[in-house]
Design a protein around this motif. Sequence first.
Motif, short mmCIF file in Angstrom:
data_model
loop_
_atom_site.label_atom_id
_atom_site.label_comp_id
_atom_site.label_asym_id
_atom_site.label_seq_id
_atom_site.Cartn_x
_atom_site.Cartn_y
_atom_site.Cartn_z
N VAL A 88 -41.20 -44.19 -65.46
CA VAL A 88 -40.14 -43.74 -66.36
C VAL A 88 -39.52 -42.47 -65.80
N THR A 104 -36.60 -48.15 -61.18
CA THR A 104 -37.19 -48.44 -62.49
C THR A 104 -37.21 -49.93 -62.77
N ASN A 108 -40.70 -52.01 -63.07
CA ASN A 108 -41.02 -52.39 -64.45
C ASN A 108 -40.70 -53.84 -64.80
N TYR A 148 -35.03 -46.77 -68.46
CA TYR A 148 -36.36 -47.24 -68.83
C TYR A 148 -36.26 -48.32 -69.91
N SER A 151 -35.13 -51.61 -68.55
CA SER A 151 -36.20 -52.34 -67.85
C SER A 151 -37.17 -52.98 -68.83
#
Length: 235
Positions: A88, A104, A108, A148, A151
Motif C-alpha cells: 500500500v 500496486t 495486489n 490501493y 487493486s
Amino acid sequence: MTSAHSGALRPVTLITGAAGGIGRALARLLASDHDLILSGRTSGPLDTLCGELGATPLLLDLTRPDTFEAAVAGLGRVTNVVHNAGVVDLGPVGTQAYDVWTHTLTVNTVAPAELTRLLLPGLRAAQGTVVFVNSGAGLRANAGWASYAASKHALRALADALRDEEAPHGVRVTSVYPGRTATEMQRRVRTQEGADYQPEVFIQPETVAATIAFVLNAPRDASLTDVTVRPGPRA
C-alpha cells in the motif's frame, strides 16, 4: 472444528506474505494439521519460520508474475491457497505517478491471479479453497487510497469471477475483508497518514488468522463467500 478434509491426506496450504503479520499468525495456527508452503520475497525471517514449523519455503517476487511458473513447478500437491501478501502506498490521484499504480496492481491483483491460474489444476483435484485477504478498501475507496482501493476492488472481482468459474470443479473461493489490523503494514500506513501507530486499538493478526482458518476448515456443505472482520466494541 470439523475439517473439510477429515479422513483424507493432510491439506497442503500455501500462504503468501507468510513471514509477518496475518500470514505468520495463520501459519502458526495451521501448523498442527496442515502441511505448509510459506511464500515470501526474501529468505531470512521466512526460513526461520519454516524451520520452526517444518514448512516448505517458497521465494516469490510478486512484482514479477512472469517468474511464478518456474518457481512453483516442483511444488507437488496444493490443497489451499491464501493470498495474503500486499502493498500500500497512499496518495491522491493528482500526485501518484503511474509506477505506483503499476506496482500496486501487479502485487495486489495480477500476482494473485497468475499464482491461482498456475495452481488451479491441483486445487481442482483436491477440491480445495482459495482465500483472498482483501481489505475494507476493497468495499469502499476513501480519499488518498485510490491505487490501493482500486487493486482491492479488482481483487474482489477476481474472487467473484473465480468462484463462479470453479464451482463446478468443487473449488471454494472466499474474500476476507479485515479492518485495520496490527501489522507492520499498518505501522507504515499510519506513518504515511502522519498518525501514531497504536496496535492495541486495531484487530490483532491472530484474530484474522483464526477467521481464515475457519474458512479453510469449514465443512464441505458450506462455502463462505465474503467475510468481513471489523474491530470489536470497546468499553
